[in-house]
Design a protein around this motif. Structure first.
Motif, PDB file in Angstrom:
ATOM      1  N   LEU A   1      24.240  28.857  11.650  1.00 42.66           N
ATOM      2  CA  LEU A   1      24.682  27.962  10.588  1.00 42.66           C
ATOM      3  C   LEU A   1      24.597  26.496  11.014  1.00 42.66           C
ATOM      4  CD1 LEU A   1      25.783  27.477   7.784  1.00 42.66           C
ATOM      5  CD2 LEU A   1      28.087  27.937   8.657  1.00 42.66           C
ATOM      6  N   PRO A   2      25.084  26.141  12.232  1.00 41.08           N
ATOM      7  CA  PRO A   2      24.920  24.737  12.666  1.00 41.08           C
ATOM      8  C   PRO A   2      23.453  24.313  12.725  1.00 41.08           C
ATOM      9  CG  PRO A   2      26.553  25.845  14.024  1.00 41.08           C
ATOM     10  CD  PRO A   2      25.895  26.912  13.190  1.00 41.08           C
ATOM     11  N   GLY A   3      22.563  25.258  13.073  1.00 38.27           N
ATOM     12  CA  GLY A   3      21.139  24.932  13.128  1.00 38.27           C
ATOM     13  C   GLY A   3      20.599  24.574  11.763  1.00 38.27           C
ATOM     14  N   LEU A   4      21.012  25.313  10.737  1.00 36.81           N
ATOM     15  CA  LEU A   4      20.574  24.988   9.380  1.00 36.81           C
ATOM     16  C   LEU A   4      21.191  23.677   8.905  1.00 36.81           C
ATOM     17  CD1 LEU A   4      20.083  27.297   6.368  1.00 36.81           C
ATOM     18  CD2 LEU A   4      21.422  25.222   6.083  1.00 36.81           C
ATOM     19  N   LEU A   5      22.466  23.479   9.229  1.00 38.28           N
ATOM     20  CA  LEU A   5      23.153  22.258   8.782  1.00 38.28           C
ATOM     21  C   LEU A   5      22.573  21.003   9.441  1.00 38.28           C
ATOM     22  CD1 LEU A   5      26.859  23.522   8.727  1.00 38.28           C
ATOM     23  CD2 LEU A   5      25.274  23.258   6.810  1.00 38.28           C
ATOM     24  N   HIS A   6      21.865  21.183  10.530  1.00 38.45           N
ATOM     25  CA  HIS A   6      21.162  20.053  11.137  1.00 38.45           C
ATOM     26  C   HIS A   6      20.090  19.511  10.193  1.00 38.45           C
ATOM     27  CE1 HIS A   6      18.952  17.611  14.049  1.00 38.45           C
ATOM     28  NE2 HIS A   6      17.854  18.277  13.727  1.00 38.45           N
ATOM     29  N   HIS A   7      19.463  20.414   9.444  1.00 38.15           N
ATOM     30  CA  HIS A   7      18.419  20.024   8.494  1.00 38.15           C
ATOM     31  C   HIS A   7      18.995  19.666   7.131  1.00 38.15           C
ATOM     32  CE1 HIS A   7      15.093  21.259  11.140  1.00 38.15           C
ATOM     33  NE2 HIS A   7      15.840  22.313  11.460  1.00 38.15           N
ATOM     34  N   PHE A   8      19.991  20.433   6.680  1.00 36.02           N
ATOM     35  CA  PHE A   8      20.613  20.217   5.368  1.00 36.02           C
ATOM     36  C   PHE A   8      22.130  20.285   5.553  1.00 36.02           C
ATOM     37  CE2 PHE A   8      16.481  22.257   4.633  1.00 36.02           C
ATOM     38  CZ  PHE A   8      15.886  21.325   3.796  1.00 36.02           C
TER      39      PHE A   8
END
Length: 209
Positions: free
Chosen positions: A55-62
């Motif tokens: 989830l943190p990896g995705l939130l890095h982009h969005f």
């Protein structure tokens, strides 16, 4: 020194390309989730899992789910840019262009389903896509009406025709045909339905080839 700078620039370009590819994967996964669950019920953690990210990896982009939704809508705008071009090519170009768009859409049912669901959900109060879909609907109506009005002005069709009424009719026909197709794509021919309608309309308007 120059060689070192060149190497650093190449690394930045590779990171940038990798980031763009990852963002594209996320947007594709998000559209698939929106098609299956709707925006309201889609879990951003599930979208992250679909592309092998935390989830943190995705939130890095969005950073937020709204950011992801708006990026999906922006991507759709870019992909639909050719449709807008048909509005500039005269009445016959407009109508046959709509058939071309349906033919293209028939090849990406999950994308079309996602946007149909988002469009319906955007009717809810305070939905983050409400303004986007409203602006899109107004722009489409204005563009279609303007094309009819230009055809009236140059004498291509009868001046008793109301461009606004025709715009509403066309939008209603397209939305209705698309919904029938989404419900049962194996049984209903969306493209053929619109093509037949456009043929009848062109004949009724007396628009020559």
């Amino acid at each position: 020194m120059a060689g070192q700078q060149t190497g650093q620039e190449e690394k930045r370009r590779r990171r940038s390309r990798k980031g763009e590819e990852r963002r594209a994967e996320i947007l594709t996964a998000a559209m698939r989730r929106f098609a299956e669950d709707g925006y309201q019920n889609a879990a951003i953690a599930d979208i992250a899992g679909d592309v092998g990210l935390s989830l943190p990896g995705l939130l890095h982009h969005f950073p937020t789910k709204v950011d992801l939704l708006l990026a999906v809508l922006a991507k759709r705008d870019v992909e639909s840019a050719d449709f807008i071009g048909h509005y500039r090519s005269g009445l016959r170009g407009l109508l046959t262009g709509m058939v071309d768009v349906f033919r293209r859409n028939a090849e990406m049912i999950e994308v079309v389903r996602a946007f149909a669901i988002l469009n319906a959900e955007s009717l809810m109060k305070d939905h983050p896509a409400k303004t986007w879909f409203l602006d899109r609907a107004i722009q489409m109506e204005n563009d279609i009406a303007a094309t009819f009005e230009q055809a009236i002005a140059d004498g291509s069709i009868d001046n008793g025709i109301d461009g606004r009424v025709m715009a509403a009719e066309l939008i209603a026909v397209m939305d209705g045909l698309q919904m029938l197709w989404l419900r049962d794509p194996d049984r209903f021919d969306m493209v053929g339905g619109l093509e037949a309608y456009v043929g009848r309309l062109l004949a009724r308007l007396g628009v020559e080839g």
